[in-house]
Scaffold this active site. Structure first.
Site, mmCIF file in Angstrom:
data_model
loop_
_atom_site.group_PDB
_atom_site.id
_atom_site.type_symbol
_atom_site.label_atom_id
_atom_site.label_comp_id
_atom_site.label_asym_id
_atom_site.label_seq_id
_atom_site.Cartn_x
_atom_site.Cartn_y
_atom_site.Cartn_z
ATOM 1 N N ASP A 1 29.090 40.456 50.100
ATOM 2 C CA ASP A 1 28.413 40.592 50.830
ATOM 3 C C ASP A 1 26.736 40.110 50.764
ATOM 4 O O ASP A 1 26.833 39.605 49.488
ATOM 5 C CB ASP A 1 28.645 41.763 51.469
ATOM 6 C CG ASP A 1 28.403 41.920 52.598
ATOM 7 O OD1 ASP A 1 27.550 41.168 53.318
ATOM 8 O OD2 ASP A 1 29.334 43.132 53.677
ATOM 9 N N ARG B 1 50.149 48.708 34.358
ATOM 10 C CA ARG B 1 51.871 49.893 34.383
ATOM 11 C C ARG B 1 52.366 50.132 33.141
ATOM 12 O O ARG B 1 52.878 50.993 32.667
ATOM 13 C CB ARG B 1 52.165 48.942 34.976
ATOM 14 C CG ARG B 1 52.342 48.744 37.006
ATOM 15 C CD ARG B 1 52.445 47.959 37.269
ATOM 16 N NE ARG B 1 51.835 46.312 37.057
ATOM 17 C CZ ARG B 1 52.701 45.432 37.047
ATOM 18 N NH1 ARG B 1 53.133 45.482 38.767
ATOM 19 N NH2 ARG B 1 51.360 44.357 37.300
ATOM 20 N N LYS C 1 34.427 44.898 43.256
ATOM 21 C CA LYS C 1 34.257 43.714 43.734
ATOM 22 C C LYS C 1 33.874 43.455 45.316
ATOM 23 O O LYS C 1 33.961 42.702 46.480
ATOM 24 C CB LYS C 1 35.903 43.269 43.476
ATOM 25 C CG LYS C 1 36.222 43.113 42.813
ATOM 26 C CD LYS C 1 38.276 41.749 42.976
ATOM 27 C CE LYS C 1 39.046 41.966 41.960
ATOM 28 N NZ LYS C 1 39.681 43.073 41.052
ATOM 29 N N THR D 1 42.219 35.194 38.976
ATOM 30 C CA THR D 1 43.898 34.708 38.974
ATOM 31 C C THR D 1 44.743 34.854 39.498
ATOM 32 O O THR D 1 45.288 33.878 39.037
ATOM 33 C CB THR D 1 43.819 35.478 37.545
ATOM 34 O OG1 THR D 1 44.095 36.994 37.897
ATOM 35 C CG2 THR D 1 43.270 35.107 36.055
ATOM 36 N N ASP E 1 35.772 48.870 40.594
ATOM 37 C CA ASP E 1 36.797 47.939 40.508
ATOM 38 C C ASP E 1 36.714 47.697 42.095
ATOM 39 O O ASP E 1 38.169 47.548 42.775
ATOM 40 C CB ASP E 1 37.936 47.499 39.982
ATOM 41 C CG ASP E 1 38.529 46.658 39.511
ATOM 42 O OD1 ASP E 1 37.776 45.520 40.103
ATOM 43 O OD2 ASP E 1 39.771 45.792 39.571
ATOM 44 N N LYS F 1 40.088 53.006 35.297
ATOM 45 C CA LYS F 1 39.537 51.811 36.573
ATOM 46 C C LYS F 1 40.549 52.148 37.257
ATOM 47 O O LYS F 1 41.253 52.668 37.793
ATOM 48 C CB LYS F 1 40.368 50.474 36.348
ATOM 49 C CG LYS F 1 39.771 49.604 37.492
ATOM 50 C CD LYS F 1 40.610 48.037 36.806
ATOM 51 C CE LYS F 1 41.573 47.300 37.084
ATOM 52 N NZ LYS F 1 41.264 47.275 38.859
HETATM 53 O O1 C5P Z 1 49.388 47.031 35.588
HETATM 54 P P1 C5P Z 1 48.802 45.763 35.625
HETATM 55 O O2 C5P Z 1 48.458 45.881 33.994
HETATM 56 O O3 C5P Z 1 49.098 44.428 35.380
HETATM 57 O O4 C5P Z 1 47.473 45.784 35.892
HETATM 58 C C1 C5P Z 1 46.880 45.710 35.451
HETATM 59 C C2 C5P Z 1 44.914 45.892 36.858
HETATM 60 O O5 C5P Z 1 43.554 44.712 36.509
HETATM 61 C C3 C5P Z 1 45.224 45.740 38.243
HETATM 62 O O6 C5P Z 1 44.919 46.762 38.521
HETATM 63 C C4 C5P Z 1 45.334 44.254 38.738
HETATM 64 O O7 C5P Z 1 45.243 44.496 39.903
HETATM 65 C C5 C5P Z 1 43.734 44.118 38.138
HETATM 66 N N1 C5P Z 1 43.871 42.599 37.379
HETATM 67 C C6 C5P Z 1 44.469 41.709 37.618
HETATM 68 N N2 C5P Z 1 44.376 40.502 37.226
HETATM 69 C C7 C5P Z 1 42.601 39.946 37.630
HETATM 70 C C8 C5P Z 1 41.653 40.858 38.062
HETATM 71 C C9 C5P Z 1 42.296 41.985 38.185
HETATM 72 O O8 C5P Z 1 45.701 41.818 37.054
HETATM 73 N N3 C5P Z 1 42.048 38.265 37.407
#
Ligand code: C5P
Length: 247
Positions: A72, A222, A69, A131, A67, A38
């Site tokens: 527009d 992460r 998003k 979220t 991703d 992603k």
């Molecule tokens: O590192 P981590 O597992 O927290 O990363 C989650 C990924 O999902 C990041 O790219 C974050 O921007 C994305 N994301 C999120 N919550 C959302 C939508 C997208 O954590 N509601």
């Protein structure tokens, strides 16, 4: 494809960095696990489609979720979707709040452009309610809380416009699975395998619990990108998704 390999394709590793070399290194490290990639606004704003193509070249067999998003007017979103197909994403997304005409325009543009380029048509999914927004934030922008009702309303709208799924929290997956049926993709971030650091995520769920709640695809950043061995970390999560605890 084995069960484990097919589960790995449903695991999207969030490569959130502005460092091109780091992104390329992560893609190459993850490729042997068969996980998907992603890339989002952070990387895209820094390196654009050329950077995306370079990262993808390091994991040619991996699926790409772009991703970005989009949100527009329909014409602009349709044009952006067409342009985005230059990197042949497996999946891309828009904001459901852009409304029905924008959602249909995005989907039609993806289908037409894929046919024109002779590539597989990408899945087009929508973000319902970020979220990071709570009921008070929704009220502040003139939307009627509770957020959970807005999520359901926008998921139903997304489906009625012919899109392939939504991004949602694991805590919304069960209700959206019941609402939208078995074929709608529910792409779920905020996942933490057993023992992983929660970081800044507030409401996390384990991989198997999320799948059992109805998620079709998971986004994990992460816990994989920060691991000493990202491929092993991705494999372990794919195993957890299958319900087999890695030893
Ligand atoms: O590192 P981590 O597992 O927290 O990363 C989650 C990924 O999902 C990041 O790219 C974050 O921007 C994305 N994301 C999120 N919550 C959302 C939508 C997208 O954590 N509601």
């Amino acid at each position: 494809m084995t069960d484990a390999a097919s589960m790995a394709t449903r695991l999207y590793v969030a490569i959130d960095t502005q460092d091109l070399a780091r992104a390329e290194q992560l893609a190459a490290a993850i490729a042997p696990a068969g996980a998907s990639l992603k890339l989002g606004l952070e990387f895209f704003s820094a390196h654009g489609p050329a950077g995306v193509a370079k990262v993808k070249a390091k994991a040619p067999a991996s699926r790409l979720f772009l991703d970005l998003k989009f949100h527009d007017i329909p014409n602009t979103v349709a044009s952006a979707v067409r342009a985005a197909l230059a990197v042949a994403p497996y999946m891309l997304n828009v904001h459901a709040a852009g409304g029905p005409a924008m959602l249909r325009a995005a989907k039609e543009a993806a289908d037409e452009e894929a046919a024109k380029r002779g590539i597989a048509r990408p899945l087009v999914i929508a973000v319902t309610v970020l979220t990071s927004l709570d009921d008070a934030d929704l009220a502040a922008v003139g939307q009627t809380p509770p957020a959970a009702d807005q999520v359901k309303r926008l998921a139903a709208l997304t489906q009625s416009c012919g899109l392939d799924g939504v991004v949602c929290s694991a805590h919304e997956a069960a209700i959206l699975r019941a609402l939208c049926g078995p074929d709608f993709r529910l792409v779920v971030p905020g996942i933490r395998p057993k023992g992983a650091d929660v970081g800044d995520q507030k409401r996390v769920m384990g991989p198997l619990d999320a799948i059992q709640a109805g998620a079709s695809d998971l986004v994990v950043g992460r816990p994989i990108t920060g691991a000493d061995n990202p491929a092993d970390a991705a494999r372990a999560i794919a195993e957890e998704m299958l319900g087999k605890m890695a030893s």
